[in-house]
Design a protein around this motif. Structure first.
Motif, PDB file in Angstrom:
ATOM      1  N   ASP A 127      41.365  43.571  53.046  1.00  0.00           N
ATOM      2  CA  ASP A 127      41.891  42.166  52.489  1.00  0.00           C
ATOM      3  C   ASP A 127      41.993  41.788  50.989  1.00  0.00           C
ATOM      4  O   ASP A 127      43.032  41.659  50.272  1.00  0.00           O
ATOM      5  CB  ASP A 127      40.722  40.924  53.239  1.00  0.00           C
ATOM      6  CG  ASP A 127      42.270  39.815  53.029  1.00  0.00           C
ATOM      7  OD1 ASP A 127      42.668  39.600  53.830  1.00  0.00           O
ATOM      8  OD2 ASP A 127      41.055  38.756  52.557  1.00  0.00           O
ATOM      9  N   ARG A 128      40.837  41.437  50.054  1.00  0.00           N
ATOM     10  CA  ARG A 128      40.937  41.337  49.029  1.00  0.00           C
ATOM     11  C   ARG A 128      39.263  42.081  48.043  1.00  0.00           C
ATOM     12  O   ARG A 128      38.841  42.672  49.027  1.00  0.00           O
ATOM     13  CB  ARG A 128      40.529  39.914  48.512  1.00  0.00           C
ATOM     14  CG  ARG A 128      39.670  39.082  49.224  1.00  0.00           C
ATOM     15  CD  ARG A 128      39.702  36.922  48.662  1.00  0.00           C
ATOM     16  NE  ARG A 128      38.936  36.892  49.420  1.00  0.00           N
ATOM     17  CZ  ARG A 128      38.111  36.256  48.616  1.00  0.00           C
ATOM     18  NH1 ARG A 128      38.134  36.806  47.339  1.00  0.00           N
ATOM     19  NH2 ARG A 128      37.099  35.245  48.611  1.00  0.00           N
ATOM     20  N   ILE A 144      33.118  42.700  49.090  1.00  0.00           N
ATOM     21  CA  ILE A 144      34.891  43.214  49.332  1.00  0.00           C
ATOM     22  C   ILE A 144      34.642  42.811  50.727  1.00  0.00           C
ATOM     23  O   ILE A 144      33.865  41.996  50.936  1.00  0.00           O
ATOM     24  CB  ILE A 144      34.957  44.787  49.453  1.00  0.00           C
ATOM     25  CG1 ILE A 144      34.551  45.481  50.757  1.00  0.00           C
ATOM     26  CG2 ILE A 144      35.488  45.133  48.359  1.00  0.00           C
ATOM     27  CD1 ILE A 144      35.396  46.085  51.187  1.00  0.00           C
ATOM     28  N   LYS A 179      35.743  44.861  38.747  1.00  0.00           N
ATOM     29  CA  LYS A 179      36.887  44.032  39.880  1.00  0.00           C
ATOM     30  C   LYS A 179      38.191  44.999  40.053  1.00  0.00           C
ATOM     31  O   LYS A 179      38.259  45.577  41.169  1.00  0.00           O
ATOM     32  CB  LYS A 179      36.960  42.702  39.874  1.00  0.00           C
ATOM     33  CG  LYS A 179      37.695  42.153  41.407  1.00  0.00           C
ATOM     34  CD  LYS A 179      38.137  40.656  40.840  1.00  0.00           C
ATOM     35  CE  LYS A 179      39.304  40.845  41.856  1.00  0.00           C
ATOM     36  NZ  LYS A 179      39.731  39.090  41.692  1.00  0.00           N
ATOM     37  N   GLU A 200      39.506  46.970  43.035  1.00  0.00           N
ATOM     38  CA  GLU A 200      40.743  47.214  43.879  1.00  0.00           C
ATOM     39  C   GLU A 200      41.876  48.327  43.393  1.00  0.00           C
ATOM     40  O   GLU A 200      42.550  48.916  44.594  1.00  0.00           O
ATOM     41  CB  GLU A 200      41.302  45.810  43.758  1.00  0.00           C
ATOM     42  CG  GLU A 200      42.511  45.216  43.811  1.00  0.00           C
ATOM     43  CD  GLU A 200      42.714  43.942  43.267  1.00  0.00           C
ATOM     44  OE1 GLU A 200      43.099  43.770  42.037  1.00  0.00           O
ATOM     45  OE2 GLU A 200      42.227  42.803  43.545  1.00  0.00           O
ATOM     46  N   LYS A 229      42.537  49.726  47.398  1.00  0.00           N
ATOM     47  CA  LYS A 229      43.946  48.718  48.183  1.00  0.00           C
ATOM     48  C   LYS A 229      44.876  49.846  48.589  1.00  0.00           C
ATOM     49  O   LYS A 229      44.654  51.069  48.430  1.00  0.00           O
ATOM     50  CB  LYS A 229      44.401  48.222  46.538  1.00  0.00           C
ATOM     51  CG  LYS A 229      45.715  48.996  46.122  1.00  0.00           C
ATOM     52  CD  LYS A 229      46.348  48.284  44.867  1.00  0.00           C
ATOM     53  CE  LYS A 229      47.075  49.831  44.489  1.00  0.00           C
ATOM     54  NZ  LYS A 229      48.076  49.121  43.826  1.00  0.00           N
TER      55      LYS A 229
END
Length: 79
Positions: A17-18, A25, A66, A70, A74
């Motif tokens: 999600d993020r 996470i 970070k 990601e 992702k």
């Protein structure tokens, strides 16, 4: 009753999600039957600098960590 191998039990599909920071996470986890849960997940064995540090160098390192997490997670489904 069907028998399941241990490695098949409690295995859930999840999507990012993020990224909160380099070691945490938030993911959407499918529990099956169209039931989903959003969970914060701390990545085991990983400890990165904090984004909210007052130290500018530490904060820059945290942003890089970070961004790396990601880029790796992702648009991927993981278990």
């Amino acid at each position: 009753m069907p028998k399941f191998a241990d490695e098949d039990l409690y295995r859930y599909r999840a999507q990012l999600d993020r990224v909160v920071d380099g070691d945490t996470i938030k993911a959407v986890i499918s529990l099956g039957f169209h039931v989903f849960t959003y969970q914060m997940i701390r990545l085991s064995g990983i400890n990165t600098p904090e984004l909210h540090s007052k130290d500018l160098i530490e904060r820059e390192a945290a942003i890089k960590a970070k961004d790396y997490v990601e880029s790796v997670l992702k648009d991927r489904t993981f278990f």
